[in-house]
Scaffold this active site. Sequence first.
Site, PDB file in Angstrom:
ATOM      1  N   HIS A 148       9.733   6.238   4.103  1.00 52.81           N
ATOM      2  CA  HIS A 148       9.188   6.905   5.285  1.00 52.81           C
ATOM      3  C   HIS A 148       8.678   5.876   6.271  1.00 52.81           C
ATOM      4  O   HIS A 148       8.267   4.783   5.891  1.00 52.81           O
ATOM      5  CB  HIS A 148       8.069   7.885   4.914  1.00 52.81           C
ATOM      6  CG  HIS A 148       6.960   7.266   4.114  1.00 52.81           C
ATOM      7  ND1 HIS A 148       7.040   7.066   2.764  1.00 52.81           N
ATOM      8  CD2 HIS A 148       5.747   6.792   4.493  1.00 52.81           C
ATOM      9  CE1 HIS A 148       5.922   6.501   2.338  1.00 52.81           C
ATOM     10  NE2 HIS A 148       5.116   6.313   3.365  1.00 52.81           N
ATOM     11  N   GLY A 165       0.788  -1.228   0.000  1.00 58.24           N
ATOM     12  CA  GLY A 165       0.000   0.000   0.000  1.00 58.24           C
ATOM     13  C   GLY A 165       0.818   1.274   0.000  1.00 58.24           C
ATOM     14  O   GLY A 165       0.293   2.350   0.302  1.00 58.24           O
TER      15      GLY A 165
HETATM   16  P1  AMP Z   1       2.296   5.368   2.428  1.00 62.15           P
HETATM   17  O1  AMP Z   1       0.875   5.085   2.056  1.00 62.15           O
HETATM   18  O2  AMP Z   1       2.897   4.414   3.402  1.00 62.15           O
HETATM   19  O3  AMP Z   1       3.158   5.582   1.193  1.00 62.15           O
HETATM   20  O4  AMP Z   1       2.257   6.750   3.220  1.00 62.15           O
HETATM   21  C1  AMP Z   1       2.224   7.993   2.604  1.00 62.15           C
HETATM   22  C2  AMP Z   1       1.648   8.945   3.607  1.00 62.15           C
HETATM   23  O5  AMP Z   1       1.976  10.263   3.202  1.00 62.15           O
HETATM   24  C3  AMP Z   1       0.121   8.868   3.727  1.00 62.15           C
HETATM   25  O6  AMP Z   1      -0.230   8.555   5.073  1.00 62.15           O
HETATM   26  C4  AMP Z   1      -0.326  10.273   3.334  1.00 62.15           C
HETATM   27  O7  AMP Z   1      -1.420  10.745   4.086  1.00 62.15           O
HETATM   28  C5  AMP Z   1       0.929  11.102   3.601  1.00 62.15           C
HETATM   29  N1  AMP Z   1       1.057  12.314   2.824  1.00 62.15           N
HETATM   30  C6  AMP Z   1       0.911  12.475   1.483  1.00 62.15           C
HETATM   31  N2  AMP Z   1       1.141  13.753   1.126  1.00 62.15           N
HETATM   32  C7  AMP Z   1       1.448  14.431   2.264  1.00 62.15           C
HETATM   33  C8  AMP Z   1       1.772  15.773   2.562  1.00 62.15           C
HETATM   34  N3  AMP Z   1       1.850  16.721   1.600  1.00 62.15           N
HETATM   35  N4  AMP Z   1       2.018  16.102   3.853  1.00 62.15           N
HETATM   36  C9  AMP Z   1       1.947  15.175   4.822  1.00 62.15           C
HETATM   37  N5  AMP Z   1       1.655  13.875   4.612  1.00 62.15           N
HETATM   38  C10 AMP Z   1       1.395  13.505   3.345  1.00 62.15           C
END
Ligand code: AMP
Length: 113
Positions: free
Chosen positions: A100, A93
């Site tokens: 991160h 996912g």
């Molecule tokens: P993943 O699904 O593990 O790749 O996590 C990506 C995360 O990044 C998700 O929880 C999103 O809500 C978060 N995300 C995406 N864009 C931003 C943003 N501009 N600022 C903060 N969080 C973000």
Amino acid sequence: MTDCIFCKILQGEIPSKKVYEDELVYAFYDIAPAAPVHVLIIPKEHLCCLNEAEPAHKALLGHILLTAKKLAKDLGVAESGYRIVNNCGENAGQTVFHLHFHLLAGDTFSKLV
Ligand code: AMP
Ligand code: ZN
């Protein structure tokens, strides 16, 4: 990486709510929190995901986990508990392809493993 949103956050081109920063990592609040406390910890170096980590990144990866521990304490959730999540690749996912780690807390979580 030019079209990476987390690199843009690191460069200040996209705003973020900073929680912590040092020479190796940056931590900020997730824009769509999945828990009362939802912080993302990212390396300043662009790696797409854990698949790009090499033995040379050993100290960096350790530093990310120790940063998670420190932030859990600073945010007052170290004792109640927290979860660290890394999604690597499509089946897990992953949606943002800059390595991160999610720090999730303030709630109880169903157990996947
Ligand atoms: P993943 O699904 O593990 O790749 O996590 C990506 C995360 O990044 C998700 O929880 C999103 O809500 C978060 N995300 C995406 N864009 C931003 C943003 N501009 N600022 C903060 N969080 C973000
Ligand atoms: Zn990036």
